[in-house]
Design a protein around this motif. Structure first.
Motif, mmCIF file in Angstrom:
data_model
loop_
_atom_site.group_PDB
_atom_site.id
_atom_site.type_symbol
_atom_site.label_atom_id
_atom_site.label_comp_id
_atom_site.label_asym_id
_atom_site.label_seq_id
_atom_site.Cartn_x
_atom_site.Cartn_y
_atom_site.Cartn_z
ATOM 1 N N GLY A 16 53.792 44.900 52.493
ATOM 2 C CA GLY A 16 54.497 43.999 53.397
ATOM 3 C C GLY A 16 53.898 42.613 53.470
ATOM 4 O O GLY A 16 54.200 41.849 54.388
ATOM 5 N N LEU A 17 53.062 42.253 52.497
ATOM 6 C CA LEU A 17 52.413 40.947 52.482
ATOM 7 C C LEU A 17 52.986 40.078 51.375
ATOM 8 O O LEU A 17 53.357 40.575 50.314
ATOM 9 C CB LEU A 17 50.907 41.103 52.267
ATOM 10 C CG LEU A 17 50.148 41.946 53.298
ATOM 11 C CD1 LEU A 17 48.718 42.191 52.824
ATOM 12 C CD2 LEU A 17 50.151 41.256 54.654
ATOM 13 N N ASP A 18 53.065 38.777 51.636
ATOM 14 C CA ASP A 18 53.470 37.825 50.609
ATOM 15 C C ASP A 18 52.242 37.425 49.799
ATOM 16 O O ASP A 18 51.136 37.272 50.339
ATOM 17 C CB ASP A 18 54.090 36.582 51.246
ATOM 18 C CG ASP A 18 55.430 36.876 51.897
ATOM 19 O OD1 ASP A 18 56.128 37.785 51.403
ATOM 20 O OD2 ASP A 18 55.759 36.208 52.893
ATOM 21 N N VAL A 19 52.421 37.229 48.490
ATOM 22 C CA VAL A 19 51.292 36.906 47.629
ATOM 23 C C VAL A 19 51.698 35.842 46.621
ATOM 24 O O VAL A 19 52.810 35.856 46.091
ATOM 25 C CB VAL A 19 50.769 38.166 46.903
ATOM 26 C CG1 VAL A 19 51.870 38.833 46.080
ATOM 27 C CG2 VAL A 19 49.565 37.822 46.018
ATOM 28 N N THR A 20 50.780 34.893 46.361
ATOM 29 C CA THR A 20 50.993 33.829 45.406
ATOM 30 C C THR A 20 49.756 33.708 44.520
ATOM 31 O O THR A 20 48.628 33.731 45.022
ATOM 32 C CB THR A 20 51.217 32.478 46.122
ATOM 33 O OG1 THR A 20 52.288 32.608 47.046
ATOM 34 C CG2 THR A 20 51.540 31.377 45.112
ATOM 35 N N GLU A 21 49.977 33.586 43.219
ATOM 36 C CA GLU A 21 48.860 33.347 42.320
ATOM 37 C C GLU A 21 48.539 31.861 42.339
ATOM 38 O O GLU A 21 49.349 31.033 41.949
ATOM 39 C CB GLU A 21 49.209 33.793 40.901
ATOM 40 C CG GLU A 21 48.049 33.684 39.924
ATOM 41 C CD GLU A 21 48.367 34.290 38.560
ATOM 42 O OE1 GLU A 21 47.647 33.963 37.601
ATOM 43 O OE2 GLU A 21 49.335 35.079 38.458
ATOM 44 N N VAL A 22 47.340 31.508 42.807
ATOM 45 C CA VAL A 22 47.002 30.107 43.015
ATOM 46 C C VAL A 22 46.043 29.558 41.953
ATOM 47 O O VAL A 22 45.882 28.345 41.832
ATOM 48 C CB VAL A 22 46.388 29.888 44.415
ATOM 49 C CG1 VAL A 22 47.427 30.144 45.483
ATOM 50 C CG2 VAL A 22 45.162 30.764 44.631
ATOM 51 N N ALA A 23 45.399 30.431 41.194
ATOM 52 C CA ALA A 23 44.471 29.957 40.170
ATOM 53 C C ALA A 23 44.240 31.055 39.141
ATOM 54 O O ALA A 23 44.415 32.242 39.424
ATOM 55 C CB ALA A 23 43.140 29.521 40.787
#
Length: 390
Positions: free
Chosen positions: A34-41
């Protein structure tokens, strides 16, 4: 400048480091929670990706943690590991939180106590840098804050591309940390080439990821470094240390000596907690001695500490024409200061190795010679003369 930083026992809220080949699998499982995730590096050198998660504090609160507890990321990782282990016969991809790094100054780590920090103005006569070729041909990297322009360091130390801090800008005491370290190395080996790589910000902080990426980059420097000075650290990362930093250390070969401050928490309420990167195998962990040669109270008396050097009440180059208020005292600095910490003991070891390195000799062998020399002020740590360096 009003206060030093508290100990670096915190995480970069919501950031997760994961083995690059499995990042998509991990991202899917994170979304299942239920969490949002973004690849930042992403770092090819480390083989890792850095993910930023949204909703971590709320997740922690649902598990009974305070709503603002950044350690909630540990609960997320625990849930992920349990799910992977259940589905894949115990196999779990490598993943870890991203701790905050700080320069190692003060007590118990970066917190001021008069008997350990003692940052005071000092005269130039107490920190002479000789006109000498001792250390010529040796390159020393310093991973730290930015280098302040200082007349005594001209021809001795430069900052890697990115620009030096101007000495007359509004600054905090942290701004002089790398300059102080570089000055100590230059006092020992005035002929060596010191290159400061800025990773810590103006407040003396960086993420573990930023530090690891910078350290890994040094391993690929075409000219190479004989010594890398790491007067920084964190005290989080579990028994194996922070994942990204562990990968960065592993990239350095036998022709580079990694020298790190052991931490200033020896007399704290957490004296047995490892400081990273100092506690990694393959890194020389340095504790501090005082003017009498006795072990300074700040030094953690732990088996991974390799050696000790003078680090209490040392004098070196510092900020020029700056007034700072420290512990309610107004202090005017004119280019030199006296300071204490294992940060500066590490710098003295880096300088001693640079001064003694012979052509074709491995820096680790140079250190071994120094540790075996009764006249050397770089001495084996009493509880672990053999150390853990590979």
């Amino acid at each position: 400048m009003t206060a030093f930083l508290e100990p670096s026992d915190d995480y970069t809220a919501g950031d997760l480091v994961v083995d690059h080949p499995h990042r998509e699998l991990v991202k899917k499982r994170i979304r299942d929670l239920g969490l949002d995730v973004t690849e930042v590096a992403d770092s090819e050198a480390l083989g890792l990706s850095r993910l930023h998660l949204e909703g971590v504090p709320a997740f922690g609160a649902s598990k009974g943690l305070p709503a603002d507890d950044v350690a909630a990321i540990e609960l997320v990782i625990d849930e992920l590991r349990q799910a992977f282990a259940a589905d894949f016969g115990g196999w779990v991809p490598e993943m870890a939180p991203d701790p905050t790094m700080t320069g190692i100054v003060g007590y118990p780590h970066t917190k001021p106590m008069a008997f350990t920090t003692d940052l005071m103005p000092a005269p130039a006569s107490q920190a002479p840098i000789a006109d000498s070729t001792v250390g010529a041909g040796v390159r020393v990297a310093v991973l730290d804050t930015g280098l302040v322009d200082h007349p005594a360091l001209k021809g001795h130390a430069t900052e890697a591309p990115g620009g030096a801090d101007a000495a007359n800008d509004p600054v905090e005491a942290w701004a002089g940390h790398a300059t102080f370290v570089a000055g100590l190395i230059a006092q020992r080996a005035p002929g060596c080439e010191i290159v400061v790589h800025k990773v810590l910000n103006a407040h003396g902080r960086a993420t573990n990821w930023e530090t690891a990426v910078a350290l890994a980059k040094l391993a690929d420097d075409p000219e190479g470094y004989a010594v890398v000075n790491l007067s920084l650290g964190c005290r989080l990362g579990g028994p194996n240390g922070p994942l990204a930093l562990r990968r960065a250390v592993a990239r350095h070969g036998r022709h580079t000596l990694l020298v790190a401050a052991a931490g200033n928490h020896g007399g704290s309420d957490k004296p047995t907690v490892p400081a990273w990167p100092a506690a990694f195998p393959g890194v020389i962990a340095v504790g501090a001695t005082n003017l009498a040669g006795d072990l300074a109270q700040i030094t953690p008396e732990l088996p991974w500490v390799d050696c000790v050097a003078h680090g209490s009440g040392v004098t070196s180059t510092y900020l020029t024409d700056v007034t700072l208020t420290i512990d309610d005292k107004v202090l005017d600095f004119t280019g030199y200061a006296t300071w204490s910490g294992t940060s500066f003991a590490a710098a003295n070891v880096s300088g001693a190795v640079a001064a003694a390195l012979r052509p074709g000799e491995r820096p680790a062998d140079t250190l071994a010679r120094l540790l075996g020399d009764p006249a050397s002020d770089v001495r084996p740590f009493p509880l672990s003369a053999a150390g853990h360096a590979g």
